[in-house]
Design an enzyme around this catalytic site. Structure first.
Site, PDB file in Angstrom:
ATOM      1  N   SER A  55      79.925  59.687  40.279  1.00 30.03           N
ATOM      2  CA  SER A  55      79.754  58.784  39.131  1.00 30.03           C
ATOM      3  C   SER A  55      78.507  57.922  39.296  1.00 30.03           C
ATOM      4  CB  SER A  55      80.985  57.890  38.979  1.00 30.03           C
ATOM      5  OG  SER A  55      81.168  57.168  40.154  1.00 30.03           O
ATOM      6  N   HIS A  59      79.404  64.696  35.440  1.00 31.68           N
ATOM      7  CA  HIS A  59      80.218  63.498  35.645  1.00 31.68           C
ATOM      8  C   HIS A  59      81.248  63.396  34.544  1.00 31.68           C
ATOM      9  CE1 HIS A  59      80.554  58.856  35.368  1.00 31.68           C
ATOM     10  NE2 HIS A  59      81.475  59.340  36.173  1.00 31.68           N
ATOM     11  N   GLU A  79      78.795  63.491  31.351  1.00 25.61           N
ATOM     12  CA  GLU A  79      77.384  63.213  31.632  1.00 25.61           C
ATOM     13  C   GLU A  79      76.857  64.345  32.503  1.00 25.61           C
ATOM     14  OE1 GLU A  79      77.608  59.273  33.352  1.00 25.61           O
ATOM     15  OE2 GLU A  79      76.973  58.326  31.494  1.00 25.61           O
ATOM     16  N   ASN A 127      78.585  54.169  32.661  1.00 27.78           N
ATOM     17  CA  ASN A 127      79.084  53.207  33.666  1.00 27.78           C
ATOM     18  C   ASN A 127      78.061  52.106  33.901  1.00 27.78           C
ATOM     19  OD1 ASN A 127      81.458  54.566  34.008  1.00 27.78           O
ATOM     20  ND2 ASN A 127      80.884  55.558  35.929  1.00 27.78           N
TER      21      ASN A 127
END
Ligand code: T1G
Length: 693
Positions: free
Chosen positions: A413, A434, A446, A484
């Site tokens: 991540s 991801h 992602e 994120n």
């Protein structure tokens, strides 16, 4: 004659075929072609009936969304529908593909409708923050009744041809490969049997029973209040269907027109129309053409059968792709497999999948504790601990096991794909994939492109994403990639504000009212404070709550106390004391903040971080950041995402507020240069391109 119209007459039937790729959207040219075809057929002495059909892959897929907000040129869609209804000869709509929105509304103005079995019909305007503005809210209830119309139009979900036949939306199903011939034969039969010219607008057998039935509509509102919260279109749709039931047709049409125009002018619809195109933009990579070669992926390997690995594996099992599932030991492996089985059994119980799908999918798993079982896979996705040394070790081994040309992906991540790739002799095969937890549910993927990732490895992952029902957003290597990274600043500022004395409940309320499903503190209690606080080696409120045995909803409460059904009963006095103690220890100056300040403090830094992500070339475009936040963090779609929302708020206002924060709170709030530049130039973040990496 319009070059997208083909007109011919067979026996006594005129056939007007419109062919305007990619989806025969009802653009000005298409509308003109339909009017031309119908008018010509109406005046043609050789024609005693008319078939309207489309070339290419689908019947009209709705109004041309790209025309909204611009001046609509005549013939308008209403002109088209009037021309069809005014035709003195039977008009038959021949439907294939997806007759959606204005496409279905056009078909409902025809006297009859036939469809191939694979066709779908629907009124998805609600997804654009709109309502069917060409009679759909008045005609559909006259065929299927008010209750079914409420479901179909407020959900926007299409129905298949069989269901359309059963509900009367279409009059007959025809051969999958003989639509043209069968539609002509259907029309010929109408002529031979002197069938009546049925106009949907004249039918009321399905709605008269609900006339005056306010209960039906009020109960529907109540039942869907949570789902419709924050959206404008659903309530307007309900009002239109009430009008269809209670008013004469023309008055109902006027009601629909007024409410449609109101929605068309709304910020919410502008945001949702922006998202429609933004979502399709994410698949476009400037230096990798859409038809770039992709590698064949027949078998997938997943390393790690924990929450993420198991969820990732399910995405491929769901589409019938076998998965070799690797774990370190038998016990962990079996646990992982049984969690997958449990998920499928739950889905089957809820009717989301057929019972025998459970076994079918489970049989596609080849569990193993030996990594050499990955030798025959075409794509391996690693989902082990987020520690670089462990990932490097795994990729070093993989390098020697995976077959030549296999793609080696990490689900990391935030760690650097370039560094992981360097642990192999084939960095061109290494990418990031991801997933967002739960990996078998959250729609965002992602795809992280390393400096050396091969183009076909990237295009393979982007193509696979669509196949497993994910929206792929391309990211370059960078801390936290896109979603994120930008959303983490919201959490940072929420935590900072509570230490300044702002109530967690006020922050949660402001974020909830903005449109998120829940606020950051409710979310932390749900996820678990032991999960949130586990990496921090400094004393934080979360770590102190854990120390006090407060893990969140799952154990002992967290920021909030909960009853036995996990319903919050209010802010926890224990949590408030912990907050005060940590704030006092750090000497945090206390201050009050109103709702506007809370919203700006939490979300303007997200906008600022997005501008940095663009300037660093981590994201290709501003709209990709919006899609990542909508699909990965449920940013309310009617806000359009942080970039689009910032454009709507005004970049200048955001810059000046960030400068205010910077004065008091330091350089973390300094406006990003790109944000300042766009604010000065009147540019838009939603339209900005990322720096070329
Ligand atoms: N208008 C303009 N462009 C459209 C379009 C539309 N309605 N639908 C698709 N496109 C473009 C899309 O941007 C993409 O372009 C290409 O077509 C392929 O689309 C008055 C007000 C039909 C199920 O909401 O659901 O009618 O990226 O990648 O996955 O009441 O497109 O290639 O340049 O999605 O095979 C109502 C929207 C409009 C249907 C095909 N209709 N479209 O899916 O291909 S409002 C809709 C779809 C209305 C009236 C109201 C899907 C699809 P590009 P795609 P797909």
């Amino acid at each position: 004659m319009s070059e997208i119209l083909n007109y011919s007459v067979e026996n006594d039937v005129a056939v007007a075929t419109i062919d305007s790729p990619p989806v025969n959207a009802l653009s000005h040219a298409v509308r003109s072609a339909v009017v031309e075809g119908v008018t010509r057929a109406g005046a043609d002495p050789k024609a005693k009936a008319v078939v309207i059909r489309c070339g290419g892959r689908t019947f009209f897929a709705g109004a041309d969304i790209s025309e909204f907000g611009k001046e609509i040129r005549t013939p308008t869609l209403h002109d088209v529908l009037e021309a069809i209804e005014a035709c003195a000869k039977p008009v038959v709509a021949a439907i294939h593909g997806t007759a959606l929105g204005g496409g279905l509304e056009l078909a409902l103005c025809c006297h009859y409708r036939v469809a191939v079995p694979s066709a779908k019909v629907g009124l998805p305007e609600v997804a654009l923050g709109l309502l069917p503005g060409a009679g759909g809210t008045q005609r559909l209830p006259r065929i299927v009744g008010a209750a079914a119309a409420l479901d179909m139009i407020t959900s926007g979900k299409p129905i298949g041809a069989q269901q359309a036949l059963e509900t009367g939306v279409v009059d007959a199903l025809v051969g999958e490969t003989s639509l043209r011939a069968d539609a002509i034969a259907f029309a010929q039969k109408l002529i031979d049997t002197k069938a009546p010219l049925k106009r949907v607008r004249d039918r009321d057998e399905k709605i008269k029973a609900d006339r005056g039935n306010t209960k039906l509509f009020d109960e529907f509102r109540k039942a869907h209040a949570r789902e419709f919260r924050g959206f404008k279109a659903p309530e307007s749709i309900i009002k239109c269907i009430e009008a269809a039931v209670n008013l004469p047709f023309n008055e109902g049409m006027k009601r629909e027109r007024d409410l449609f125009l109101e929605l068309l002018a709304s910020k919410e619809s502008a945001a949702q129309r922006y998202v429609f195109f933004a979502e399709r933009q994410t698949a476009k990579i400037p230096d990798i053409p859409a038809d770039a070669p992709v590698r064949d992926v027949k078998r997938v390997g997943v390393i790690g059968a924990g929450t993420m690995g198991g969820g990732i594996a399910m995405n491929f099992l769901n589409i019938g792709v076998p998965v070799t599932l690797i774990e370190q030991n038998e016990e962990a492996l079996q646990r992982g497999v049984s969690v997958i089985r449990g998920n499928y059994e739950t889905s089957a119980k809820k009717g989301k999948i057929k019972p025998d799908d459970v076994e079918k999918r489970m049989q596609l798993i080849a569990p193993s504790t030996d990594m050499s079982a990955l030798a025959q896979t075409d794509l391996v996705i690693e989902a082990v601990y987020e520690t670089m040394s462990i990932k490097k070790e795994v990729f070093g081994k993989l390098d020697g096991i995976a077959r030549k040309g296999a793609i080696l992906a990490s689900n990391t991540s935030y760690l650097s794909i370039d560094e992981i790739a360097a642990a192999t002799t084939r960095p061109e095969d290494v990418i990031g994939m991801h997933f967002f937890s739960p990996a078998n549910v959250m729609p965002l993927l992602e795809v992280v492109r390393g400096r050396k990732s091969a183009k076909d490895a990237v295009s393979t992952a982007m193509t696979l994403a669509k196949k497993i029902g994910k929206t792929a957003v391309l990211s370059r290597v960078g801390p936290g990639f896109i979603a994120n990274r930008v959303m983490s600043v919201r959490g940072r500022e929420a935590n900072a504000m509570v230490l300044e004395g702002v109530s967690p409940a006020d922050i949660d309320r402001v974020i909830y009212d903005y449109g998120f499903a829940m606020g950051p503190f409710q979310m932390m209690d749900l996820v678990g404070l032991d999960v949130i606080g586990r990496d921090s080696n400094v004393k934080t409120v979360a770590s102190e709550l854990v120390r006090a045995g407060r893990l969140g909803q799952k154990k002992g409460g967290g920021y909030y106390d909960y009853d036995e059904n996990r319903k919050p009963t209010g802010l926890s006095p224990v949590a408030l004391k912990i907050i005060r103690d940590v704030a006092a220890e750090r000497g945090v100056p206390q201050r009050r903040a109103d709702d506007a300040e809370i919203l700006a403090r939490l979300l303007y830094p997200v906008v600022n971080e997005g501008a940095k992500v663009l300037a660093e070339g981590v994201a290709l475009r501003g709209s990709d950041i919006d899609i990542a936040c909508i699909k990965g963090y449920n940013w309310p779609v009617y806000r359009g995402g942080p970039m689009h929302w910032a454009d709507a708020v005004g970049l200048g206002d955001i810059v000046s507020k960030l400068k205010e924060f910077e004065k008091r709170l330091g350089e973390a709030f300094a406006p990003a240069p790109l944000l300042e530049k766009l604010a000065k130039e009147g540019g838009r973040l939603g339209a900005a391109q990322g720096a070329s990496a």
